[in-house]
Design a protein around this motif. Structure first.
Motif, short mmCIF file in Angstrom:
data_model
loop_
_atom_site.label_atom_id
_atom_site.label_comp_id
_atom_site.label_asym_id
_atom_site.label_seq_id
_atom_site.Cartn_x
_atom_site.Cartn_y
_atom_site.Cartn_z
N PHE A 1 -83.37 -3.78 -41.70
CA PHE A 1 -82.75 -4.40 -40.52
C PHE A 1 -81.82 -5.55 -40.93
N PHE A 2 -82.30 -6.37 -41.83
CA PHE A 2 -81.48 -7.50 -42.26
C PHE A 2 -80.26 -7.02 -43.05
N LEU A 3 -80.43 -5.96 -43.83
CA LEU A 3 -79.28 -5.42 -44.56
C LEU A 3 -78.25 -4.85 -43.59
N LEU A 4 -78.73 -4.25 -42.52
CA LEU A 4 -77.81 -3.72 -41.51
C LEU A 4 -77.04 -4.86 -40.85
N LEU A 5 -77.74 -5.92 -40.53
CA LEU A 5 -77.06 -7.07 -39.93
C LEU A 5 -76.06 -7.68 -40.91
N ALA A 6 -76.40 -7.72 -42.18
CA ALA A 6 -75.51 -8.30 -43.18
C ALA A 6 -74.29 -7.45 -43.42
N SER A 7 -74.31 -6.20 -42.95
CA SER A 7 -73.17 -5.31 -43.16
C SER A 7 -72.02 -5.62 -42.20
N PHE A 8 -72.31 -6.29 -41.12
CA PHE A 8 -71.29 -6.56 -40.10
C PHE A 8 -70.91 -8.06 -40.13
N GLU B 1 -64.78 -9.73 -51.73
CA GLU B 1 -64.88 -9.40 -53.15
C GLU B 1 -66.11 -8.50 -53.39
N ARG B 2 -65.99 -7.65 -54.37
CA ARG B 2 -67.11 -6.77 -54.77
C ARG B 2 -67.44 -7.05 -56.23
N PHE B 3 -68.63 -7.50 -56.46
CA PHE B 3 -69.08 -7.89 -57.79
C PHE B 3 -68.13 -8.93 -58.41
N GLY B 4 -67.64 -9.85 -57.56
CA GLY B 4 -66.80 -10.93 -58.03
C GLY B 4 -65.34 -10.59 -58.19
N LYS B 5 -64.96 -9.36 -57.86
CA LYS B 5 -63.58 -8.94 -57.99
C LYS B 5 -62.99 -8.70 -56.60
N PHE B 6 -61.70 -9.03 -56.48
CA PHE B 6 -61.06 -8.84 -55.19
C PHE B 6 -61.19 -7.40 -54.73
N ASN B 7 -61.59 -7.25 -53.46
CA ASN B 7 -61.74 -5.91 -52.90
C ASN B 7 -60.75 -5.63 -51.78
N SER B 8 -60.71 -6.54 -50.78
CA SER B 8 -59.84 -6.29 -49.63
C SER B 8 -59.61 -7.57 -48.83
N VAL C 1 -75.05 -6.80 -50.38
CA VAL C 1 -75.41 -7.05 -51.77
C VAL C 1 -74.21 -6.84 -52.69
N PHE C 2 -73.45 -5.76 -52.48
CA PHE C 2 -72.31 -5.47 -53.36
C PHE C 2 -71.08 -6.30 -52.97
N ASP C 3 -70.84 -6.41 -51.68
CA ASP C 3 -69.66 -7.13 -51.20
C ASP C 3 -70.06 -8.52 -50.70
N ARG C 4 -69.14 -9.43 -50.86
CA ARG C 4 -69.36 -10.78 -50.31
C ARG C 4 -68.03 -11.35 -49.80
N ILE C 5 -68.12 -12.25 -48.85
CA ILE C 5 -66.92 -12.92 -48.31
C ILE C 5 -66.57 -14.08 -49.23
N ALA C 6 -65.45 -13.93 -49.91
CA ALA C 6 -65.06 -14.97 -50.87
C ALA C 6 -64.45 -16.19 -50.19
N GLY C 7 -63.80 -15.98 -49.06
CA GLY C 7 -63.19 -17.12 -48.36
C GLY C 7 -62.43 -16.67 -47.13
N ARG C 8 -62.08 -17.64 -46.34
CA ARG C 8 -61.29 -17.39 -45.12
C ARG C 8 -59.98 -18.18 -45.23
N VAL C 9 -58.89 -17.52 -44.82
CA VAL C 9 -57.56 -18.13 -44.89
C VAL C 9 -57.03 -18.32 -43.47
N ASN C 10 -56.65 -19.54 -43.15
CA ASN C 10 -56.11 -19.87 -41.83
C ASN C 10 -54.65 -19.44 -41.76
N LEU C 11 -54.29 -18.61 -40.79
CA LEU C 11 -52.91 -18.12 -40.65
C LEU C 11 -52.11 -18.92 -39.62
N ARG C 12 -52.74 -19.88 -38.98
CA ARG C 12 -52.03 -20.69 -37.98
C ARG C 12 -51.14 -21.74 -38.66
N ILE C 13 -50.19 -22.27 -37.88
CA ILE C 13 -49.30 -23.32 -38.40
C ILE C 13 -50.11 -24.60 -38.56
N GLN C 14 -50.01 -25.19 -39.72
CA GLN C 14 -50.73 -26.42 -40.02
C GLN C 14 -49.73 -27.56 -40.27
#
Length: 321
Positions: A12-19, A31-38, A50-63
């Protein structure tokens, strides 16, 4: 039997972590295993636990980044300038913005310092205020050339504040106040000149009208005297006696006017009761003597000069021998 519930909970927790969700105007680096994925855009997204992780978020708004720089002008005046830089990450270059540049704000600040401290020392203080838009354009041009490589677009740059040293500002205020006082003095002098000219013209016009009035008054007096003499001549009074009578009449009219005015300080001499008759007798005697002198001068022979420079008497044929 105990393992099954554990597996269900883990599943159940793995399913939640997938979204995961991505907010609007935001891009997520996966990133997947520390390498850029998408790169994932806004909305509901799926990743492999487990395989994929969110490496970061990029703000696209005007700063916006506000940079305060202290620099020196050409005339050796230290000023603090506030430059506001508006920028955003290009959506097609999210990868470059995330991986090529770690501290974008520091990079932008460095370029702003470099450009401002290269442009301002070329200008005197007054030109810094007048040409602040040129400084902003130079900053934008330099930043665009440098930051496009890293996936950033410079939307606009604005010089929002120029703050000289307090002593310089006080001096500028004194200069401005003195200049305004000079302008005010010039306007006051011009207004005073206009008032003086207007007053002089009014006085000249008043004198002209006054003189014209006096002239008209004397003309009417003379016309009245002529008419009075003509009327007296018609009743058998000659011109000399008529003139004397008019003068005496005016004398008594003047005395009457002086007596009627209680505030008058005028003293008419002579002012005795017999002054009128004495004046009339004197005038008649003067006119008679004048006529006699005139007749005598007419009867005297005229002297002429002959060619031999001897004087001879030229007698009037009408004179008695």
């Amino acid at each position: 039997m105990v393992v099954l519930p554990i597996l269900l909970v883990v599943g159940f927790f793995l399913l939640l972590a997938s979204f995961f969700t991505v907010k609007q105007q935001t891009a997520v680096i996966v990133e997947r295993f520390g390498k850029f994925n998408s790169i994932r855009q806004s909305g509901l997204q799926i990743k492999i636990p487990v395989f994929d992780r969110i490496a970061g978020r990029v703000n696209l708004r005007i700063q916006q980044l506000d940079v305060i720089i202290e620099t020196k002008t050409k005339d050796n005046v230290f000023v603090k300038m506030k430059v506001s830089v508006q920028f955003k990450v290009l959506q097609e270059k999210v990868y470059d913005a995330f991986y090529k540049l770690e501290y974008p704000h520091d990079q932008i600040t460095s370029y702003v310092f470099d450009v401002v401290r290269a442009e301002v020392p070329k200008l005197i203080l007054d030109d810094v205020f007048e040409r602040k838009d040129d400084i902003a354009i130079a900053v934008k041009r330099e930043l665009n050339e440098a930051m496009t490589t890293y996936g950033y677009e410079i939307i606009n740059t604005l010089v929002t504040d120029i703050d000289p040293d307090i002593q310089v500002k006080n001096a500028m205020n004194r200069i401005n106040a003195a200049d305004r006082e000079k302008t005010a003095a010039e306007y006051e002098a011009e207004a005073q000149r206009i008032r003086i000219v207007a007053k002089a013209k009014a006085e000249a016009e008043s004198k002209r009208l006054q003189g014209q009035g006096i002239a008209d008054q004397r003309r009417e007096i003379a016309r009245g005297l002529v008419e009075s003499v003509e009327v007296l001549n018609n009743v058998g009074i000659n011109s000399q006696e008529a003139s004397a009578l008019i003068v005496v009449t005016q004398h008594y009219d003047t005395l009457q006017a002086i007596g009627a005015d209680t505030n008058s300080n005028l003293i008419l001499l002579p002012n005795s009761p017999q002054a009128g008759s004495d004046m009339l007798n004197n005038m008649v005697a003067s006119f008679t003597a004048s006529n006699q002198i005139g007749e005598t001068m007419k009867n005297q022979p005229k002297r002429t000069k002959k060619k031999d420079d001897h004087t001879s008497l030229d007698f009037n044929p009408s004179d008695p021998e």
